[in-house]
Design an enzyme around this catalytic site. Structure first.
Site, PDB file in Angstrom:
ATOM      1  CB  SER A  24     -16.748 -27.060   6.434  1.00  0.00           C
ATOM      2  OG  SER A  24     -17.719 -26.075   6.211  1.00  0.00           O
ATOM      3  CB  THR A  69     -24.271 -27.707   8.832  1.00  0.00           C
ATOM      4  OG1 THR A  69     -24.972 -27.116   7.755  1.00  0.00           O
ATOM      5  CG2 THR A  69     -23.969 -29.168   8.510  1.00  0.00           C
ATOM      6  CE  LYS A  73     -26.285 -23.902  10.167  1.00  0.00           C
ATOM      7  NZ  LYS A  73     -26.171 -22.764   9.261  1.00  0.00           N
ATOM      8  CG  ASP A 109     -24.413 -19.458   9.496  1.00  0.00           C
ATOM      9  OD1 ASP A 109     -23.366 -19.926   9.018  1.00  0.00           O
ATOM     10  OD2 ASP A 109     -25.327 -20.163   9.953  1.00  0.00           O
ATOM     11  N   GLY A 136     -35.698 -18.070   5.645  1.00  0.00           N
ATOM     12  CA  GLY A 136     -35.290 -19.339   6.264  1.00  0.00           C
ATOM     13  C   GLY A 136     -34.197 -19.126   7.303  1.00  0.00           C
ATOM     14  N   GLY A 137     -33.473 -20.213   7.598  1.00  0.00           N
ATOM     15  CA  GLY A 137     -32.446 -20.166   8.625  1.00  0.00           C
ATOM     16  C   GLY A 137     -31.329 -19.190   8.293  1.00  0.00           C
ATOM     17  CG  ASN A 158     -40.588 -15.968   3.006  1.00  0.00           C
ATOM     18  OD1 ASN A 158     -39.701 -16.347   2.240  1.00  0.00           O
ATOM     19  ND2 ASN A 158     -41.226 -16.789   3.817  1.00  0.00           N
ATOM     20  NE  ARG A 159     -42.544 -20.561  -1.254  1.00  0.00           N
ATOM     21  CZ  ARG A 159     -41.930 -21.705  -1.547  1.00  0.00           C
ATOM     22  NH1 ARG A 159     -41.892 -22.126  -2.797  1.00  0.00           N
ATOM     23  NH2 ARG A 159     -41.331 -22.400  -0.611  1.00  0.00           N
ATOM     24  CE1 TYR A 232     -23.022 -22.715  -0.156  1.00  0.00           C
ATOM     25  CE2 TYR A 232     -21.689 -24.076  -1.610  1.00  0.00           C
ATOM     26  CZ  TYR A 232     -22.429 -23.921  -0.462  1.00  0.00           C
ATOM     27  OH  TYR A 232     -22.586 -24.997   0.381  1.00  0.00           O
ATOM     28  N   GLY A 253     -22.150 -15.767  -3.247  1.00  0.00           N
ATOM     29  CA  GLY A 253     -22.478 -16.507  -2.028  1.00  0.00           C
ATOM     30  C   GLY A 253     -21.334 -17.276  -1.386  1.00  0.00           C
TER      31      GLY A 253
END
Ligand code: ATR
Length: 290
Positions: A24, A69, A73, A109, A136-137, A158-159, A232, A253
């Site tokens: 960033s 981040t 958050k 996001d 997740g987030g 999800n797992r 990414y 990503g």
């Protein structure tokens, strides 16, 4: 030419821990420089213990805003004066604007994902059916924003199934009833994916150094799917390479990262950033890491 911050320079601060990997700062600073804007984007590593004190002090300086981040958050919310409705629904903030001494939190996001999706596919998310891997987030911001923007259906796999149940119920209650949890078996996944337009990987599977892993069985990736990955690093994950080989449209990503930054840039400055500059900074930084 390197331009150093002076007394008039507006600061944008990134709060998180650790921040060594973040792309960033160069992404924003490059655009500030190109546009001749007297701004400086600076990473500040801070632990949870000091978050409130550091945030409170910094927000009284010549600061236009913050990016927030991992891992702050959610915890930062209690320190804010105001919260944008989408950020309140998501329950997490990644962007804060400081105006007239007041702080307001946003979440860009999910918007970043949608913008990247729309740029890559030349299509909208409205009316589309999504199969979301992970809970997740990042998944949370994406799923809530998709629901907000009129996705027809969001299947969540999800797992740890209990987390998927929790997120699906929350979206159905807070936004509208458009989610369904997918059972663990391959057949359950196959049935759900068969009714979807888009597959999104929001798990960390496929991320460097475990870049040879697929987050889903290969046989479930059919050529008519749009396949998006939020990983990414590497830029082209095994999922994206597999999908591209099969003829799918893919959404890499890095786009989400670039566009969440672009949305934050607009909030901090009121000016549209130069996407190409942001993208070039992000790509050259990632290339140096490969
Ligand atoms: P982020 O905030 O980046 O989204 P996170 O909150 O740690 O990261 O979420 C990671 C997601 O990837 C979770 O959905 C996690 O599944 P669990 O909820 O079961 O932990 C998923 N994930 C990570 N590694 C995984 C693996 N090896 N197999 C399956 N799912 C995995």
């Amino acid at each position: 030419m390197i331009r150093y911050p002076g007394v008039t320079t507006k600061l944008v601060i990134l709060l998180g821990n650790p921040l060594g990997h973040s792309i960033s700062p160069p992404m924003h600073n490059r655009v500030f420089e190109k546009l001749g804007m007297d701004y400086c984007y600076m990473p500040v590593e801070v632990t949870g213990k000091n978050l409130q004190k550091v945030f409170s002090g910094l927000s009284k300086m010549n600061v236009a805003g913050f990016n927030v981040t991992v891992p702050h958050k959610i915890d930062i919310i209690e320190s804010l004066d105001e919260l944008d409705p989408l950020a309140a629904t998501i329950g997490a903030v990644n962007t804060i604007v400081v105006k007239n001494g007041k702080t307001k939190g946003y979440n860009t996001d999910g918007e970043g994902f949608i913008r990247s999706f729309e740029e890559e596919t030349h299509d909208t998310v409205k009316g589309k059916r999504f199969f979301l891997l992970g809970c997740g987030g990042a998944a949370r911001a994406i799923a809530m924003t998709l629901a907000f923007h009129g996705a027809e259906k969001i299947y969540i796999y999800n797992r740890t199934p209990a987390k998927a149940v929790g997120l699906a119920e929350e979206i159905n209650k807070k936004i509208r009833s458009c989610t369904k949890v997918v059972g663990q078996s391959l057949e359950n996944q196959r049935t759900a994916i068969a009714g979807c337009d888009v597959l999104i990987n929001s798990t960390s599977i496929g991320m460097h150094p475990r870049a040879d892993e697929l987050p889903i069985d290969n046989s479930l990736i059919s050529p008519d799917l749009i396949v998006a990955d939020i990983v990414y690093n590497p830029l082209m994950t095994k999922l994206l390479r597999t999908a591209k080989d099969k003829g799918c449209t893919i959404v890499p990503g890095l786009g989400m990262l670039i566009y969440q930054g672009a949305a934050a840039f607009k909030l901090f400055t009121g000016t549209d950033p130069l996407i190409e500059e942001m993208s070039e900074a992000a790509h050259s930084l990632m290339a140096s890491k490969q």
